[in-house]
Design a protein around this motif. Structure first.
Motif, PDB file in Angstrom:
ATOM      1  N   ALA A 396       0.831  -1.207   0.000  1.00  0.00           N
ATOM      2  CA  ALA A 396       0.000   0.000   0.000  1.00  0.00           C
ATOM      3  C   ALA A 396       0.867   1.258   0.000  1.00  0.00           C
ATOM      4  N   ALA A 397       1.995   1.211   0.729  1.00  0.00           N
ATOM      5  CA  ALA A 397       2.900   2.365   0.757  1.00  0.00           C
ATOM      6  C   ALA A 397       3.492   2.623  -0.623  1.00  0.00           C
ATOM      7  N   ARG A 398       3.847   1.574  -1.367  1.00  0.00           N
ATOM      8  CA  ARG A 398       4.406   1.749  -2.709  1.00  0.00           C
ATOM      9  C   ARG A 398       3.367   2.315  -3.673  1.00  0.00           C
ATOM     10  N   GLY A 402       5.010   5.685  -4.335  1.00  0.00           N
ATOM     11  CA  GLY A 402       5.917   5.340  -5.405  1.00  0.00           C
ATOM     12  C   GLY A 402       6.791   4.148  -5.077  1.00  0.00           C
ATOM     13  N   ALA A 403       7.600   3.769  -6.094  1.00  0.00           N
ATOM     14  CA  ALA A 403       8.400   2.555  -5.954  1.00  0.00           C
ATOM     15  C   ALA A 403       9.514   2.701  -4.942  1.00  0.00           C
ATOM     16  N   ASP A 404       9.904   3.939  -4.594  1.00  0.00           N
ATOM     17  CA  ASP A 404      10.990   4.127  -3.643  1.00  0.00           C
ATOM     18  C   ASP A 404      10.489   4.239  -2.205  1.00  0.00           C
ATOM     19  N   ALA A 405       9.259   3.782  -1.947  1.00  0.00           N
ATOM     20  CA  ALA A 405       8.716   3.871  -0.585  1.00  0.00           C
ATOM     21  C   ALA A 405       9.534   3.043   0.392  1.00  0.00           C
TER      22      ALA A 405
END
Length: 427
Positions: A396-398, A402-405
């Motif tokens: 969910a954070a990504r 974004g992918a760098d989460a």
């Protein structure tokens, strides 16, 4: 999200995070912090070791309270009581009795300090004590009625050794004659205690003899209304509770013993003698139901299981032990559990409840959320799977950041707190 090598490193990292939170968040108090540990049996002793270290600097100490501590003094008293009752029909091995002395309330009744236990263990081992109170007790297990390697055998050897010392061998005698010449009252003295250990040995023997006499008294069947006095006498002789944490456990145990008198009035044949096995089954069940009530919110950092304070908002919430196979708890339903094989809407599902508790913990955090798991083995640094709850959180954070989460949220800790990376200033 903290990726650590062991539960101990999780707690060390948590302590640093909490110290940082107290420094960064205005007016943050220890009462505003909640630490959730699903596997409290594993984490509670480590919390005591990390947060309760006596040699820690004052500025590093954080007041804490473990709710429903699995090794709390009151709980240890109840467990020791159950173990003491089981000595009646058990083998009463050397480890059984000496482990019972590991409980403070029992040591206090025996007037023995914790520092003296290693000496006692060495003496008992040297005296050859294995199991059994007396020769008669050995006979109940279908063995010859001799006192060899029983408690009576070992204590007699130790006491004779203090009084007479080690026997001096005869120079012109055969081995058989020499061994017989050293016997005193039919036993070979064992002088490992010496005169310097006479006081400790005397205190231990006095307590052991009183315990053995109490166990022998339990052999005689009696009416139900006669058993409370016996149990209370046994409880008062074997345990001495003095601290505020221990007394709340002794009082319910005495009440459960007195409950036998009420059951006597309900019995169909009140004059019929009852064996101790029947009484013990009642006391075992009652001991499991004893609840040692304690406050959850004490003004300190609260460490508790997930269900303890669900929905209760806290400014800082930390969730420990988010590992696969640990949380959610594995489904260990037996084969004959038809509910597990054919579930219907509305049936309880422990794994779904654990997932909901994880969401509740996230929603309860107001200023800071700390999640941690053992992501690598401390033996070979191999990767270990995280909980499905944590994986879903990171997915969910990504999606949102974004992918760098992961790079922004996850902290990969080193095996030791003194690793050079922590002091390089690079992150």
């Amino acid at each position: 999200v903290h990726d650590c090598h062991s539960p101990t490193r999780e707690l060390e990292a948590l302590r640093d995070c909490l110290l940082d939170a107290f420094a960064q968040i205005p007016d943050l108090r220890p009462a505003d912090v909640l630490v959730i540990a699903p596997d409290l049996d594993t984490y509670a002793p480590l919390v005591d070791a990390v947060f309760g270290a006596e040699d820690a600097a004052p500025e590093l100490r954080i007041p804490y309270h473990v709710a429903e501590h699995p090794h709390a003094p009151a709980r240890r008293v109840v467990e020791a009581f159950v173990r003491a009752l089981r000595l009646h029909e058990g083998r009463v091995t050397a480890s059984d009795l000496l482990d019972l002395l590991g409980t403070p309330v029992v040591r206090r009744a025996a007037n023995i300090s914790e520092e003296e236990l290693p000496r006692l263990r060495a003496w008992i081992r040297e005296a050859g004590v294995c199991w059994g109170l007396t020769a008669e007790k050995k006979g109940t297990f279908g063995l010859p009625e001799d006192d060899l390697h029983t408690w009576r055998f070992g204590l007699d050897r130790l006491l004779l050794g203090v009084m007479t010392g080690d026997p001096a061998p005869l120079a012109d005698a055969t081995s058989e004659t020499a061994s017989r010449a050293g016997l005193v009252l039919g036993h070979l003295p064992c002088d490992v205690a010496g005169l310097g250990g006479a006081d400790l040995l005397g205190r231990f023997c006095e307590w052991a003899e009183a315990l053995f006499s109490a166990l022998d008294a339990l052999d005689r069947p009696a009416r139900l209304d006669e058993w409370p006095a016996r149990i209370v006498q046994f409880l008062d002789g074997a345990f001495r509770a003095e601290t505020e944490d221990e007394i709340p456990a002794i009082v319910p145990l005495r009440q459960q013993a007195q409950e036998l008198a009420r059951l006597h009035g309900l019995a169909g044949s009140p004059d019929e003698p009852v064996t101790f096995r029947t009484v013990r089954s009642h006391l075992d069940g009652a001991a499991e139901q004893i609840e040692t009530r304690e406050p959850y919110l004490t003004g300190r950092v609260t460490v508790a299981r997930p269900v303890a304070l669900r929905h209760a908002p806290h400014r800082v919430v930390a969730f420990l032990g988010l590992n696969d196979g640990v949380y959610p708890a594995p489904d260990l339903a037996p084969d004959f559990d038809l509910v597990a094989h054919a579930p219907r809407p509305g049936d309880a599902d422990p794994r779904v409840l654990d997932k909901q508790l994880f969401v509740d913990a996230i929603l309860a955090a107001r200023d800071r959320l700390i999640l941690s798991y053992v992501g690598r083995s401390q033996k070979d640094n191999a990767e270990r799977a995280a909980s499905v709850c944590l994986d879903a959180f990171r997915d969910a954070a990504r999606r949102h950041w974004g992918a760098d989460a992961d790079r922004r949220l996850v902290v990969e800790h080193r095996l030791q707190p003194f690793a050079a990376d922590y002091f390089s200033g690079g992150g």
